[in-house]
Design a protein around this motif. Structure first.
Motif, PDB file in Angstrom:
ATOM      1  N   LEU A 460      -2.782  89.078 -72.846  1.00  0.00           N
ATOM      2  CA  LEU A 460      -4.160  89.310 -72.734  1.00  0.00           C
ATOM      3  C   LEU A 460      -4.409  90.928 -73.119  1.00  0.00           C
ATOM      4  CD1 LEU A 460      -5.843  87.157 -69.928  1.00  0.00           C
ATOM      5  CD2 LEU A 460      -6.111  86.741 -72.498  1.00  0.00           C
ATOM      6  N   TRP A 461      -4.579  91.278 -74.335  1.00  0.00           N
ATOM      7  CA  TRP A 461      -5.128  92.497 -74.573  1.00  0.00           C
ATOM      8  C   TRP A 461      -3.907  93.597 -73.957  1.00  0.00           C
ATOM      9  CZ3 TRP A 461      -9.089  89.892 -71.697  1.00  0.00           C
ATOM     10  CH2 TRP A 461      -9.971  89.481 -72.351  1.00  0.00           C
ATOM     11  N   PRO A 462      -2.931  93.368 -74.263  1.00  0.00           N
ATOM     12  CA  PRO A 462      -1.451  94.384 -73.489  1.00  0.00           C
ATOM     13  C   PRO A 462      -1.593  95.732 -74.254  1.00  0.00           C
ATOM     14  CG  PRO A 462      -0.758  92.660 -75.379  1.00  0.00           C
ATOM     15  CD  PRO A 462      -2.044  92.324 -75.265  1.00  0.00           C
ATOM     16  N   ALA A 463      -1.477  96.689 -73.294  1.00  0.00           N
ATOM     17  CA  ALA A 463      -1.151  97.936 -73.813  1.00  0.00           C
ATOM     18  C   ALA A 463       0.310  98.453 -73.665  1.00  0.00           C
ATOM     19  CB  ALA A 463      -2.106  98.655 -72.666  1.00  0.00           C
ATOM     20  N   TRP A 464       0.832  98.256 -74.852  1.00  0.00           N
ATOM     21  CA  TRP A 464       2.271  98.482 -74.867  1.00  0.00           C
ATOM     22  C   TRP A 464       2.359 100.226 -74.970  1.00  0.00           C
ATOM     23  CZ3 TRP A 464       4.403  94.253 -73.438  1.00  0.00           C
ATOM     24  CH2 TRP A 464       3.985  93.307 -73.656  1.00  0.00           C
ATOM     25  N   SER A 465       3.545 100.533 -74.338  1.00  0.00           N
ATOM     26  CA  SER A 465       3.936 101.971 -74.324  1.00  0.00           C
ATOM     27  C   SER A 465       3.952 102.564 -75.571  1.00  0.00           C
ATOM     28  CB  SER A 465       5.009 102.127 -73.334  1.00  0.00           C
ATOM     29  OG  SER A 465       4.736 101.793 -71.897  1.00  0.00           O
ATOM     30  N   PHE A 509       6.979 121.396 -66.514  1.00  0.00           N
ATOM     31  CA  PHE A 509       7.543 120.352 -65.660  1.00  0.00           C
ATOM     32  C   PHE A 509       6.847 119.137 -65.427  1.00  0.00           C
ATOM     33  CE2 PHE A 509      10.509 123.802 -64.589  1.00  0.00           C
ATOM     34  CZ  PHE A 509      11.708 123.288 -64.194  1.00  0.00           C
ATOM     35  N   LEU A 510       5.487 119.082 -65.367  1.00  0.00           N
ATOM     36  CA  LEU A 510       4.742 117.981 -64.937  1.00  0.00           C
ATOM     37  C   LEU A 510       4.747 117.196 -66.084  1.00  0.00           C
ATOM     38  CD1 LEU A 510       2.843 116.482 -63.121  1.00  0.00           C
ATOM     39  CD2 LEU A 510       0.887 117.967 -63.952  1.00  0.00           C
ATOM     40  N   GLN A 511       4.507 117.753 -67.243  1.00  0.00           N
ATOM     41  CA  GLN A 511       4.260 117.021 -68.539  1.00  0.00           C
ATOM     42  C   GLN A 511       5.731 116.381 -68.989  1.00  0.00           C
ATOM     43  OE1 GLN A 511       1.584 115.830 -69.707  1.00  0.00           O
ATOM     44  NE2 GLN A 511       0.248 117.139 -68.627  1.00  0.00           N
ATOM     45  N   THR A 512       6.787 117.040 -68.828  1.00  0.00           N
ATOM     46  CA  THR A 512       7.977 116.496 -69.059  1.00  0.00           C
ATOM     47  C   THR A 512       8.281 115.476 -68.065  1.00  0.00           C
ATOM     48  OG1 THR A 512       8.851 118.655 -69.812  1.00  0.00           O
ATOM     49  CG2 THR A 512      10.542 116.955 -69.700  1.00  0.00           C
ATOM     50  N   SER A 513       7.899 115.335 -66.914  1.00  0.00           N
ATOM     51  CA  SER A 513       7.970 114.210 -65.760  1.00  0.00           C
ATOM     52  C   SER A 513       7.085 112.913 -66.418  1.00  0.00           C
ATOM     53  CB  SER A 513       7.549 114.685 -64.539  1.00  0.00           C
ATOM     54  OG  SER A 513       7.432 113.603 -63.714  1.00  0.00           O
ATOM     55  N   ASN A 514       6.098 113.335 -66.610  1.00  0.00           N
ATOM     56  CA  ASN A 514       5.237 112.202 -67.154  1.00  0.00           C
ATOM     57  C   ASN A 514       5.860 111.463 -68.480  1.00  0.00           C
ATOM     58  OD1 ASN A 514       3.165 112.853 -65.337  1.00  0.00           O
ATOM     59  ND2 ASN A 514       1.949 113.971 -66.689  1.00  0.00           N
ATOM     60  N   LEU A 515       6.586 112.356 -69.349  1.00  0.00           N
ATOM     61  CA  LEU A 515       7.135 111.758 -70.606  1.00  0.00           C
ATOM     62  C   LEU A 515       8.092 111.034 -70.259  1.00  0.00           C
ATOM     63  CD1 LEU A 515       7.640 111.653 -73.599  1.00  0.00           C
ATOM     64  CD2 LEU A 515       8.709 113.592 -73.487  1.00  0.00           C
ATOM     65  N   SER A 516       8.841 111.254 -69.174  1.00  0.00           N
ATOM     66  CA  SER A 516       9.855 110.258 -68.604  1.00  0.00           C
ATOM     67  C   SER A 516       9.657 109.272 -67.943  1.00  0.00           C
ATOM     68  CB  SER A 516      10.975 111.150 -67.749  1.00  0.00           C
ATOM     69  OG  SER A 516      11.418 112.318 -68.006  1.00  0.00           O
ATOM     70  N   SER A 517       8.550 109.308 -67.217  1.00  0.00           N
ATOM     71  CA  SER A 517       7.985 108.071 -66.817  1.00  0.00           C
ATOM     72  C   SER A 517       7.432 107.150 -67.759  1.00  0.00           C
ATOM     73  CB  SER A 517       6.737 108.462 -65.856  1.00  0.00           C
ATOM     74  OG  SER A 517       7.109 109.151 -64.780  1.00  0.00           O
ATOM     75  N   ALA A 518       6.609 107.823 -68.925  1.00  0.00           N
ATOM     76  CA  ALA A 518       6.067 106.892 -69.937  1.00  0.00           C
ATOM     77  C   ALA A 518       7.207 106.246 -70.647  1.00  0.00           C
ATOM     78  CB  ALA A 518       5.204 107.796 -70.837  1.00  0.00           C
ATOM     79  N   PHE A 519       8.572 106.733 -70.787  1.00  0.00           N
ATOM     80  CA  PHE A 519       9.620 106.273 -71.690  1.00  0.00           C
ATOM     81  C   PHE A 519      10.041 104.863 -70.496  1.00  0.00           C
ATOM     82  CE2 PHE A 519      14.065 105.752 -72.514  1.00  0.00           C
ATOM     83  CZ  PHE A 519      14.093 105.466 -73.809  1.00  0.00           C
ATOM     84  N   GLN A 520      10.282 105.528 -69.521  1.00  0.00           N
ATOM     85  CA  GLN A 520      10.912 104.215 -68.529  1.00  0.00           C
ATOM     86  C   GLN A 520       9.980 102.909 -68.461  1.00  0.00           C
ATOM     87  OE1 GLN A 520      11.066 106.288 -64.594  1.00  0.00           O
ATOM     88  NE2 GLN A 520      12.339 107.646 -65.189  1.00  0.00           N
ATOM     89  N   ARG A 521       8.558 103.219 -68.586  1.00  0.00           N
ATOM     90  CA  ARG A 521       7.630 102.158 -68.581  1.00  0.00           C
ATOM     91  C   ARG A 521       8.158 101.320 -70.086  1.00  0.00           C
ATOM     92  NH1 ARG A 521       3.859 105.698 -66.670  1.00  0.00           N
ATOM     93  NH2 ARG A 521       3.000 106.170 -68.750  1.00  0.00           N
ATOM     94  N   MET A 522       8.322 102.103 -71.093  1.00  0.00           N
ATOM     95  CA  MET A 522       8.608 101.490 -72.333  1.00  0.00           C
ATOM     96  C   MET A 522       9.825 100.737 -72.446  1.00  0.00           C
ATOM     97  SD  MET A 522       8.655 103.337 -76.016  1.00  0.00           S
ATOM     98  CE  MET A 522       9.025 102.495 -77.668  1.00  0.00           C
ATOM     99  N   ALA A 523      10.836 101.257 -71.737  1.00  0.00           N
ATOM    100  CA  ALA A 523      12.099 100.668 -71.649  1.00  0.00           C
ATOM    101  C   ALA A 523      12.246  99.388 -70.791  1.00  0.00           C
ATOM    102  CB  ALA A 523      13.493 101.641 -71.076  1.00  0.00           C
ATOM    103  N   GLN A 530       9.589  97.670 -78.202  1.00  0.00           N
ATOM    104  CA  GLN A 530      10.110  98.887 -78.215  1.00  0.00           C
ATOM    105  C   GLN A 530      10.343  99.475 -79.550  1.00  0.00           C
ATOM    106  OE1 GLN A 530      13.631  98.228 -75.858  1.00  0.00           O
ATOM    107  NE2 GLN A 530      12.413  97.595 -74.071  1.00  0.00           N
ATOM    108  N   ASN A 531       9.362  99.736 -80.376  1.00  0.00           N
ATOM    109  CA  ASN A 531       9.436 100.328 -81.448  1.00  0.00           C
ATOM    110  C   ASN A 531       9.842 101.933 -81.674  1.00  0.00           C
ATOM    111  OD1 ASN A 531       7.813  98.172 -82.439  1.00  0.00           O
ATOM    112  ND2 ASN A 531       6.206  99.308 -83.126  1.00  0.00           N
ATOM    113  N   HIS A 532      11.030 101.823 -82.222  1.00  0.00           N
ATOM    114  CA  HIS A 532      11.597 103.227 -82.593  1.00  0.00           C
ATOM    115  C   HIS A 532      12.124 103.855 -81.110  1.00  0.00           C
ATOM    116  CE1 HIS A 532       9.474 103.523 -86.277  1.00  0.00           C
ATOM    117  NE2 HIS A 532       8.363 103.309 -85.575  1.00  0.00           N
ATOM    118  N   ILE A 533      12.634 102.913 -80.096  1.00  0.00           N
ATOM    119  CA  ILE A 533      13.018 103.327 -78.866  1.00  0.00           C
ATOM    120  C   ILE A 533      14.283 104.383 -79.001  1.00  0.00           C
ATOM    121  CG2 ILE A 533      14.645 101.443 -78.635  1.00  0.00           C
ATOM    122  CD1 ILE A 533      13.693 101.452 -75.460  1.00  0.00           C
ATOM    123  N   ASP A 534      15.108 104.213 -79.882  1.00  0.00           N
ATOM    124  CA  ASP A 534      16.129 105.072 -79.861  1.00  0.00           C
ATOM    125  C   ASP A 534      15.885 106.453 -80.241  1.00  0.00           C
ATOM    126  OD1 ASP A 534      18.112 103.236 -79.086  1.00  0.00           O
ATOM    127  OD2 ASP A 534      18.609 102.661 -81.094  1.00  0.00           O
TER     128      ASP A 534
END
Length: 658
Positions: A460-465, A509-523, A530-534
């Motif tokens: 239902l209307w998924p919001a993929w990372s 540091f905060l935005q780099t941390s947010n980027l890591s969290s976003a990638f973990q959600r994608m993984a 997982q488009n272009h995950i590598d």
């Protein structure tokens, strides 16, 4: 209280009930657009809505029930306020303690990265996860310390804790800092393993001392002695000097690399000593206090503009999709409960609102943990019910289970679900004699609720990372760019370290941390999504490496007297900035939803980076070892930053654009 009042009067025709239930669920969940605190209010409202279905008007009228809910909230507010007055330091001490432990874990992981490692990628991933957690704790502790200081004024206790926090933030920056790239370090430590062992022992001792301080935070006499660290530094200095004398000029660059690495560890030692001194409760002078006008810049205020509602009424908003998805799942869950005439159909929608989150990975994990926890809890409760038949014991076990469940909800959701199930079953055991039927329906309702949550999140209307990861990469890159520009400007102008540099450091540091969290959600999402995950993972790692290099430069120029910035420094800094701006422009146009990449290979503009000639010239022009170390570190880092910016240009050029 308002939702309990409204929900109490929803005993109406199903034709009206379902759309009203869906509308209320959507509206309450949509409040989360106003940030973390709003999401807690939203969850409370959803919980009140569900529990209003459990209320019957046999003993209390609806308005009385809602009034008692309100009185209960006021009672808890008064109780928590009283507890804060009796123990105002508890929240600060707990947050500070956790930050010490996480910093120690981070240092320990960095220690493992020294020297050639077979599992360096997994260690790097672990390091990124720890850095994200540590940055979140920094945000929490920053708010606690700065906001409490604003409300209660300057106090010795708050000022000391704030200064300790500043040292911990700088310890993270110094730990992230790396004076050279890993390839050169690996080669050196392979040929001279004694240095690898010495540096690992030193960092291990830092980690041990931080944990010891966390355990005895208010008992400074129990802090570990500095003697072990003094001895470790003496040993390292002796070995490095011996290395220089034995290898002479041919290995002079390696000698400078070791000296710079040693300097970083000495800075860590200075910060550790200052933390011990501050926790020893010294009487601070007015010069030690941090001015409030500087502190305000480190706090991000939440935007409560009503226009935010209109801006988020779109399928581009993750919260909008989540609210709509949740509303449909709640209506379906309640409909299934009514259709099959379950004992407590509201248990299904209770499971849905507790499990479902905007993130697919978290919803999937919580669904699994909830099912496992419920099954374990049901099995334990069944065994106890057969051996115990005392309502007073049921009541005691129910209350105890509830306390344990709430205490574990953030740390171990599976265990929390187990104790919540135990609590519910024991409380119902007092009210209903047929407890096995209660257990049966509890398990069935949980299975249906968890299955509904997963299916709704999946279809239902998924919001993929991958649809949002571009914004996270862009935000991280912008923050790193601003941090680099602040460093470059400060290196050229010198003087007092500007607050803007520290604010930009915090944001990077905060935005780099947010980027890591976003990638973990994608993984955690399905492989098909997982488009272009590598390539994205490589961009995430490059951003972390970029921040590591910036931290090296920032730490060095703030703690050393540096020479005048050369024309080459300005020229290369401008070239790096130019590359970063191009990457940002490319990121704006990239369509990450397109699974294909460009066939053509991107070729950056030719640029001859004169690293070797610059370092050689500086060494030949002066006998000052301090200047040699500065030249080696600055030009190594500039070359590394330039290389990373070129890599990002090549990577972003691979993606298709809109």
């Amino acid at each position: 209280m308002v939702i309990s009042f409204i929900g109490g009067y929803l005993n109406i025709s199903n034709y009206l009930l379902f759309p009203i239930l869906g509308f209320l669920t959507f509206s309450i969940a949509f409040i989360s657009i106003y940030g973390f605190r709003a999401s807690l209010i939203s969850f409370s409202g959803l919980l009140a809505l569900v529990l209003s279905f459990a209320h019957t008007s046999e003993n209390l009228e609806v308005y009385q029930y809602a009034l008692f809910i309100g009185i209960g909230g006021i009672w808890y507010l008064l109780l928590s306020t009283l507890w804060f007055q009796l123990n105002p330091k508890a929240q600060t001490e707990e947050a500070l303690n956790e930050t010490f432990i996480l910093t120690a874990d981070f240092l320990d992981t960095r220690r493992q990265l020294i020297g050639e490692q077979p599992d360096r990628d997994s260690l790097q991933t672990q390091l990124m996860t720890l850095q994200s957690a540590l940055t979140e704790h920094h945000q929490t502790l920053r708010e606690i310390l700065i906001l409490s200081r604003k409300s209660s004024g300057k106090s010795n206790y708050q000022s000391r804790r704030l200064l300790v926090f500043v040292q911990l933030v700088e310890m993270l920056e110094t730990a992230v800092a790396n004076p050279v790239n890993y390839d050169k370090m690996d080669l050196l430590f392979k040929e001279h393993p004694e240095f690898k062992t010495d540096f690992q022992k030193l960092i291990s001792e830092f980690s041990h001392q931080l944990r010891s301080i966390a355990e005895n935070i208010n008992k400074s006499k129990l802090f570990p002695s500095n003697k072990v660290l003094y001895d470790a530094f003496k040993m390292l200095e002796h070995d490095i000097l011996k290395f220089k004398n034995e290898n002479h000029i041919e290995d002079y660059e390696r000698y400078l690399m070791l000296q710079n690495l040693l300097d970083y560890q000495k800075k860590q030692f200075e910060k550790l000593k200052k933390i011990k001194w501050l926790l020893g409760n010294p009487e601070l002078t007015s010069d030690d206090f941090i001015k409030n006008d500087k502190l305000k810049r480190f706090i991000d205020s939440q935007d409560y503009n009503p226009k935010l509602i209109l801006r988020n009424l779109s399928f581009r908003s993750t919260i909008f999709r989540h609210s709509l998805r949740l509303a449909v799942a709640v209506m379906l869950g309640y409909g299934i409960g009514l259709f099959f005439d379950f004992q407590n159909p509201y248990w299904i929608i209770l499971t849905v609102i507790v499990i479902m989150r905007p993130s697919y990975g978290l919803t999937k994990t919580r669904s699994k943990d909830r099912i496992i926890g419920t099954l374990i809890g049901a099995a334990i409760a069944s065994g106890l019910v057969f051996t115990i038949n005392n309502p007073y014991i049921y009541g005691a076990l129910g209350v105890l289970s509830l306390v344990v469940a709430f205490s574990m909800v953030q740390k171990n959701y599976k265990a929390s679900a187990t104790f919540i199930t135990l609590s519910v079953i024991f409380i119902y055991a007092i009210l209903q004699p047929d407890i096995l039927k209660v257990i049966q329906f509890r398990v069935i309702d949980t299975l249906i609720g968890a299955a509904l949550s997963y299916m709704a999140m999946r279809w239902l209307w998924p919001a993929w990372s991958f649809m949002e990861i571009g914004d996270s990469i862009k935000d991280s890159l912008k923050a790193n760019t601003a941090f680099f520009k602040s460093i470059s400007t400060y290196y050229q102008k010198k003087g007092i370290v500007p607050t803007s540099l520290k604010v930009n450091r915090k944001e990077a540091f905060l935005q780099t941390s947010n980027l890591s969290s976003a990638f973990q959600r994608m993984a955690q999402e399905p492989e098909s999504k997982q488009n272009h995950i590598d390539d994205i993972y490589e961009l995430v790692v490059i951003n972390h490496s970029f921040l590591s290099s910036l931290a090296s430069l920032s730490t060095y120029i703030q703690s050393h007297v540096t020479t005048e910035a050369s024309e080459n420094f300005i020229l290369i800094s401008e070239k790096i900035n130019d590359n970063l701006d191009k990457v940002c422009s490319q990121l704006k146009a990239i369509n990450f939803e397109n699974p294909y990449t460009n066939v053509s290979i991107f070729k950056p503009e030719p640029f001859n980076f004169p690293i070797n000639s610059i370092t050689t010239d500086v060494i030949s022009q002066t006998d000052s070892e301090r200047t040699h170390k500065e030249a080696h570190l600055i030009w190594e880092q500039l070359y590394w930053l330039f290389s990373l910016s070129e890599k990002m240009l090549k990577l972003t050029a691979k993606f298709k654009v809109d």
